[in-house]
Scaffold this active site. Sequence first.
Site, PDB file in Angstrom:
ATOM      1  CG  HIS A 163      -2.302   1.418   1.465  1.00 16.53           C
ATOM      2  ND1 HIS A 163      -2.816   1.140   0.229  1.00 16.53           N
ATOM      3  CD2 HIS A 163      -2.081   1.837   1.948  1.00 16.53           C
ATOM      4  CE1 HIS A 163      -3.818   2.676   0.544  1.00 16.53           C
ATOM      5  NE2 HIS A 163      -3.532   2.588   1.638  1.00 16.53           N
ATOM      6  NE  ARG A 216      -5.235  -2.691  -1.860  1.00 15.66           N
ATOM      7  CZ  ARG A 216      -4.191  -2.837  -1.710  1.00 15.66           C
ATOM      8  NH1 ARG A 216      -3.588  -3.296  -2.550  1.00 15.66           N
ATOM      9  NH2 ARG A 216      -3.474  -1.147  -0.726  1.00 15.66           N
TER      10      ARG A 216
END
Length: 374
Positions: A163, A216
Amino acid sequence: MNQYRSWIEIDLEQFRKNIQLIKAFLGQKKYCLPIKGNAYGHGLVRIAKTAEEESVDYLAVATLCEGVLLRNKGIRLPILVLGSFQKEEIQDLIEHDLEFTISSQYKARLVENHLFKKSRKAKVHLKIDTGMRRVGAVPETALEIYESIITSSKMELRGIYSHYANADVSSHPFNQFQKEAFSDFINKINSDSICIHIANSSAFLDPALNIGSMARVGMLSFGITHLEKPDSLKNITSFFTLKSRVSYFKVIQKGEGVSYGHTYVARKATRIVTLPIGYGDGYLRCLSNKSYVLIRGQKYPVVGTICMDQMMVDIGDGEAYVGDEVVLIGKQKDKVISLEEIAHLANTIPYEILCHFNERLPRIYLESQKLAFG
Ligand SMILES: *Cc1c(COP(=O)(O)O)cnc(C)c1O
């Protein structure tokens, strides 16, 4: 006219369009839709069902409970639980066919131990910490964990992910550092047939950062981004409208104060209307004397301290009647109050604003029949 005092309208047709545009942009890559935080305030189950109908590839949630709720409502898409799990949650995660995150050798061992003498397998994603410093194994240790997962008879590796910490600032040099750290790791392993994912909405919009075989895409799916969108994504927009209704009308005189603490004092005789919504619904109190609402196509200021269940608006010599529909976030006639604007006034980000709206505000879903009536 519905019977509600205040409510949220969700235009599912626009949501479908957003999904289709993002899908087309993704091409061969898989589309993971994060729907934590009650689907960014849009309502977990209905958003998941619509995403499933539109053939999104994956859903992601933050907690076991969100995942269990989705399974109990019949959602069959793969669901990844982000963040880290506790030992006590393993049984339910596996039972509900939820994929979850392995972020350390210790967590991998917990799963092994739990499944000792059981025939089931856990579907897991390995989380690499490339610089967010939240959850995840640093690349050096991650390699060992990777080995233990792929050699385990109790775990099936479904994905490897990371991330970005600064993806919302596209020129941030740290993005490149994280991307390289992630790529280096992926190059050391056999990544065929597993999902490789690092991009959130902001990174998805940046070709230099959108690497891997899945993205995502959370907030952008809900139509919100502060970044420039490429032409093919221009029609992505927000489909969230916060509405209330005028519940009371009065005239006050020059010098009179309004609401707790009289933080607003009328400088001349004026018309004040009351709305049956407040911070108890999630409309932040820090917006007192700062934000605006739309009534009959006009923009008016919120005045006085916002109460738990009610707030006041100064309409000056404008017109409003009890029962009139009020837009607090969204469009009315040719005027718009954007979520971004409200977040800015509250000194926060759109994510936090959306997460505050609670179950006291019913979500009303608009499907295609709405289009038929224009
Ligand atoms: C919430 C979340 C996302 C989605 O981020 P957006 O900015 O909404 O696209 C992606 N990855 C992880 C790990 C998240 O927690």
